[in-house]
Design an enzyme around this catalytic site. Sequence first.
Site, PDB file in Angstrom:
ATOM      1  N   SER A 266      39.588  43.611  51.032  1.00 23.74           N
ATOM      2  CA  SER A 266      41.038  43.336  51.063  1.00 23.74           C
ATOM      3  C   SER A 266      41.437  42.621  49.784  1.00 23.74           C
ATOM      4  CB  SER A 266      41.363  42.423  52.248  1.00 23.74           C
ATOM      5  OG  SER A 266      40.963  41.079  51.920  1.00 23.74           O
ATOM      6  N   ASP A 267      42.709  42.631  49.464  1.00 25.20           N
ATOM      7  CA  ASP A 267      43.153  41.760  48.391  1.00 25.20           C
ATOM      8  C   ASP A 267      43.155  40.330  48.945  1.00 25.20           C
ATOM      9  OD1 ASP A 267      45.630  42.285  45.769  1.00 25.20           O
ATOM     10  OD2 ASP A 267      44.132  40.716  46.051  1.00 25.20           O
ATOM     11  N   TYR A 268      43.402  39.393  48.073  1.00 26.47           N
ATOM     12  CA  TYR A 268      43.248  37.968  48.330  1.00 26.47           C
ATOM     13  C   TYR A 268      44.082  37.501  49.535  1.00 26.47           C
ATOM     14  CZ  TYR A 268      42.666  33.094  46.758  1.00 26.47           C
ATOM     15  OH  TYR A 268      42.337  31.766  46.653  1.00 26.47           O
TER      16      TYR A 268
END
Length: 716
Positions: A266-268
């Site tokens: 996932s992104d941050y």
Amino acid sequence: MVCLTIAATAAAPAEIERKIDALLARMTLEEKLGQMSQAGFGRLTDQRRAEIRKGRWGSLYGGGTPAEKAEAQQIALKESRLGIPLIYGQDVIHGLQTTFPIPLGQAASWDPELVRQSARIAAREASAAGIHWTFSPMVDIARDPRWGRVAEGYGEDPYVAAAMAAAMVRGYQGETLDAADSIAACAKHYVGYGAAEGGRDYNTTWIPENLLREVYLKPFRAAKDAGIATYMSAFNNINGVPASGNEFTLRQVLRDEWKFDGFVVSDYTAVHELIAHGYAADAKDAAFKAIRAGVNMEMVSTDYWDNGKALVDAKQLDVKTIDEAVREILRIKFRLGLFDGRTQPVPSGAQAPSAEALAAANKLAAESLVLLKNDGALPMAKSVGKVAIVGFLADSPRDQSGTWANGSAGTVTPLAAFRQALGESRVLYARGLRNGSDTSRDGFAAAVEAARAADVVLLFLGEEASLSGEASSRAFLNLPGLQEDLAAEVAKAGKPCVAVILAGRPTTFHDVADKMKAVLYAWHPGAMGGPAIASAILGDAVPSGKLTITFPRTVGQVPIYYNHLNTGRPPAAQEKFTSKYLDVSFTPEYPFGYGLSYSKFEYSATKASAPQVKVGGKLTFSADVANVGAVEADEVVQFYTRQLAGSVARPVRELKGFQRLHLKPGEKRAVTFTLSTDDLASYNPQMKLATDPGAFEAWIAPDSASGEKIEFAVVR
Ligand code: GLC
């Protein structure tokens, strides 16, 4: 120098699967959830050491010295129960020790091979620093330059972005993923992030499925076809369902249609953000929906670790789903040779860029420069006398490195390069402004004085790096601050002025350009931007870059892009009731594909090998390109097509090929493009990819707004 010295010999696919089966059978649920968790590295604390021993993390990213990475990996391999190695990720976006031009600048080179070489060098530098995996390439299509992250991608066109995506994957991943100097690549941000409404970062995207497939997914598919190891799920909401919880994009497209077998990170904190999106009720629901959708690894937020067991115990999640997620992570770790403790020299500190790397950065920066205007002022004769260099961006290593730079080691600024080329005494320098937000005109007088004392003026204008990249959307595209005023004052000195613009996006500078004899767009050109700009200005190199994103006349035209639909009332200057504005032309300032040279090219004899082609067949298009100018130069020849009618309306032009020609003065070369009717296929309303028979047009041209039209037909 400390080395992890176990020979890396990645196993064959079947053997890897057997090893994964054996591991999964021994792993506890907690250890599986640990593999699905990624933390920011920071420093190697005792707490982190204990967590690694417990199998709390499958990955660390973004920090830790090379020595700390080596120690942490030894703990994972030797002291954790199952010896599963960590995978270290980092944002190596356009170089690590050696900073290359920002990707939007690299794209303007239209040179995938050079871009691949930049990624190869970045992979060597990153792997030597103990990094296994880069969160790159960013292949988001962007049609809105207000969005700060336009800097990180390859522009508005899926064909160019796909070519660059494949080049970057091949560069990073090398011949085999387990080679000591290969790193895993990560196509991001999957998907549609660049379509953020209003160009406002992290904003909602509404993308009809045919547009998603025709434009936004194409570079991600190219990355898959190039063998990419990982994807990163994006922050944005797509048509109501956030990208990091979207089963359609993550399962149906990526897994079922494309058969991707690596893993998705996932992104941050994008998993936890499913709550803010209004898609997940709480952290447990967020974990459930992201795992169900197919996000293998959660970056930084800890919803998987905190809630995974409860979801399985409550039979909301089948442990088989967890196992599949972990399998795909372990598969990449095996392919990388991490279980064999791949040999990684762990240097004591940051390595300085090599001469070879800096030479590659210089070449790519040179090929990325786009000459937008030239009334004959360029190339500048070396006997020019005194040169006034005005503008803070002429002497700002941090800014010329651009967004996501990992440092500016070895950087040569334009000021230093011109002093080197012409001698200190012939170069007069005045900042004019302290920076882009300076509201004081105190520096103007010195700038005007330098211009008066010089024979020619080079005005360095544009954006600081801080105005570009993530969380850096701008509502206006003008040159920030008082730079336009500075340019106007300096131009009043009456000397020939050339503007060199450093920026992370298309900017609007019409009035400034009117006062300039020439305009060179340099993007944020990286470490060797100075020598590349000086060589171009002084004629040691000939600009060949071409835009891969449309430059608007004003922000009010945005979104504006070349591959648009025609509408039922296409814009016509003399017709009121057509699609245009009352207060500005409907045409861009500079079109997609545009860029000038110091030479001149003529296109002729444009033709198709036949007037029609059967569905399933191929057609060849050719033209002669002649260098009718006085200098050797490169020309990026572009090939466009248009479908005039079909089951859905199609863009007025679509790029289907490009070639870079190097021609001596007087040299003429035939250039050919072969097109299969499959290359003309599009998604019909039933989402079926098919080629409609009918009338088509084609161009072999220097940019998206010119060229001689060829008519042809596709027949059953
Ligand atoms: C950031 C960015 C992403 C980056 C990641 C790790 O928020 O969106 O591009 O790779 O976090 O730094």
